[in-house]
Design a protein around this motif. Structure first.
Motif, mmCIF file in Angstrom:
data_model
loop_
_atom_site.group_PDB
_atom_site.id
_atom_site.type_symbol
_atom_site.label_atom_id
_atom_site.label_comp_id
_atom_site.label_asym_id
_atom_site.label_seq_id
_atom_site.Cartn_x
_atom_site.Cartn_y
_atom_site.Cartn_z
ATOM 1 N N SER A 1 36.890 49.899 42.317
ATOM 2 C CA SER A 1 37.418 48.587 41.969
ATOM 3 C C SER A 1 36.366 47.802 41.564
ATOM 4 O O SER A 1 35.181 47.793 42.059
ATOM 5 C CB SER A 1 38.233 48.040 43.178
ATOM 6 O OG SER A 1 37.332 47.609 44.199
ATOM 7 N N LEU A 2 36.459 46.646 40.660
ATOM 8 C CA LEU A 2 35.511 45.726 40.396
ATOM 9 C C LEU A 2 34.976 45.135 41.511
ATOM 10 O O LEU A 2 33.606 44.591 41.717
ATOM 11 C CB LEU A 2 36.215 44.865 39.257
ATOM 12 C CG LEU A 2 35.266 43.698 38.760
ATOM 13 C CD1 LEU A 2 34.027 44.280 38.248
ATOM 14 C CD2 LEU A 2 35.944 42.674 38.029
ATOM 15 N N GLN A 3 36.164 44.732 42.418
ATOM 16 C CA GLN A 3 35.619 44.116 43.850
ATOM 17 C C GLN A 3 34.152 44.988 44.594
ATOM 18 O O GLN A 3 33.661 44.616 45.097
ATOM 19 C CB GLN A 3 36.930 43.908 44.699
ATOM 20 C CG GLN A 3 36.543 43.436 45.931
ATOM 21 C CD GLN A 3 37.779 43.109 46.697
ATOM 22 O OE1 GLN A 3 38.733 42.666 46.130
ATOM 23 N NE2 GLN A 3 37.836 43.682 47.878
ATOM 24 N N ASP A 4 34.650 46.253 44.670
ATOM 25 C CA ASP A 4 33.711 47.248 45.254
ATOM 26 C C ASP A 4 32.301 47.082 44.569
ATOM 27 O O ASP A 4 31.295 46.963 45.281
ATOM 28 C CB ASP A 4 34.293 48.529 45.092
ATOM 29 C CG ASP A 4 35.456 48.839 45.928
ATOM 30 O OD1 ASP A 4 35.612 48.227 46.961
ATOM 31 O OD2 ASP A 4 36.151 49.875 45.665
ATOM 32 N N VAL A 5 32.225 47.050 43.254
ATOM 33 C CA VAL A 5 30.991 47.070 42.727
ATOM 34 C C VAL A 5 30.287 45.898 42.880
ATOM 35 O O VAL A 5 28.984 45.828 43.273
ATOM 36 C CB VAL A 5 31.101 47.489 41.165
ATOM 37 C CG1 VAL A 5 30.051 47.206 40.457
ATOM 38 C CG2 VAL A 5 31.684 48.624 40.986
ATOM 39 N N LEU A 6 31.179 44.632 42.737
ATOM 40 C CA LEU A 6 30.350 43.313 42.905
ATOM 41 C C LEU A 6 30.096 43.162 44.315
ATOM 42 O O LEU A 6 29.036 42.655 44.651
ATOM 43 C CB LEU A 6 31.367 42.388 42.631
ATOM 44 C CG LEU A 6 31.798 41.988 41.031
ATOM 45 C CD1 LEU A 6 32.550 41.161 40.616
ATOM 46 C CD2 LEU A 6 30.251 41.877 40.155
ATOM 47 N N ALA B 1 38.275 51.340 35.134
ATOM 48 C CA ALA B 1 39.017 51.657 34.298
ATOM 49 C C ALA B 1 39.809 51.014 33.507
ATOM 50 O O ALA B 1 39.972 51.018 32.183
ATOM 51 C CB ALA B 1 40.045 52.940 34.566
ATOM 52 N N GLU B 2 40.472 49.742 34.203
ATOM 53 C CA GLU B 2 41.131 48.969 33.326
ATOM 54 C C GLU B 2 40.072 48.280 32.612
ATOM 55 O O GLU B 2 40.864 47.410 31.518
ATOM 56 C CB GLU B 2 41.754 47.873 34.268
ATOM 57 C CG GLU B 2 42.943 48.690 35.365
ATOM 58 C CD GLU B 2 43.392 47.848 36.414
ATOM 59 O OE1 GLU B 2 44.323 46.960 36.120
ATOM 60 O OE2 GLU B 2 43.110 47.974 37.686
ATOM 61 N N LEU B 3 39.141 47.918 32.866
ATOM 62 C CA LEU B 3 38.037 47.049 32.011
ATOM 63 C C LEU B 3 37.654 47.701 30.816
ATOM 64 O O LEU B 3 36.738 47.334 29.997
ATOM 65 C CB LEU B 3 36.926 46.413 33.080
ATOM 66 C CG LEU B 3 37.271 45.575 34.307
ATOM 67 C CD1 LEU B 3 35.968 45.444 34.940
ATOM 68 C CD2 LEU B 3 38.075 44.445 33.662
ATOM 69 N N MET B 4 37.699 49.201 30.826
ATOM 70 C CA MET B 4 37.068 49.888 29.555
ATOM 71 C C MET B 4 37.844 49.662 28.535
ATOM 72 O O MET B 4 38.961 49.696 28.387
ATOM 73 C CB MET B 4 37.055 51.354 30.150
ATOM 74 C CG MET B 4 36.018 51.651 31.252
ATOM 75 S SD MET B 4 36.304 53.399 31.699
ATOM 76 C CE MET B 4 35.038 54.190 30.691
ATOM 77 N N PRO B 5 37.262 49.652 27.138
ATOM 78 C CA PRO B 5 37.961 49.574 25.962
ATOM 79 C C PRO B 5 38.765 50.741 25.646
ATOM 80 O O PRO B 5 38.519 51.854 26.310
ATOM 81 C CB PRO B 5 36.650 49.601 24.726
ATOM 82 C CG PRO B 5 35.359 49.599 25.752
ATOM 83 C CD PRO B 5 35.677 49.952 27.075
ATOM 84 N N LYS B 6 39.860 50.380 25.050
ATOM 85 C CA LYS B 6 40.919 51.511 24.805
ATOM 86 C C LYS B 6 41.027 51.892 23.538
ATOM 87 O O LYS B 6 40.571 51.471 22.824
ATOM 88 C CB LYS B 6 42.458 50.990 25.412
ATOM 89 C CG LYS B 6 42.305 50.526 26.619
ATOM 90 C CD LYS B 6 43.608 50.534 27.300
ATOM 91 C CE LYS B 6 43.896 49.962 28.556
ATOM 92 N NZ LYS B 6 43.393 50.217 29.919
#
Length: 87
Positions: free
Chosen positions: A37-42, A82-87
């Motif tokens: 999760s983005l939260q985990d990274v931040l 994964a949700e933040l990666m370009p598709k």
């Protein structure tokens, strides 16, 4: 290089990054992007700063820091890399 080493060490310590050694050396994702999760990274990069601040600040600033952290977690808690990666 020192800054990059520091960032890589922090990412490795939280299993976001794994080091590859052998014929080729480098880094690979430590786990699937959908499980990070983005939260985990931040949090991996902010926790030390917040812990230090909470130990040396006024109660008012500590409350503000907690409120901001709660709002951040509510906003990004379920977002994965994964949700933040370009598709």
């Amino acid at each position: 290089m020192e800054v990059i080493d520091h960032i890589a060490a922090r990412l490795k310590s939280h299993a976001f990054l794994a080091e590859v050694q052998g014929d080729k050396e480098g880094f690979i994702p430590g786990r699937a992007a959908g499980s990070i999760s983005l939260q985990d990274v931040l949090a991996a990069f902010r926790s030390t700063d917040l812990e230090a601040a909470l130990g040396t600040t006024s109660p008012e600033l500590a409350t503000l820091i907690k409120d901001l952290e709660d709002a951040r977690q509510a906003r990004i808690g379920a977002i994965t890399i994964a949700e933040l990666m370009p598709k």
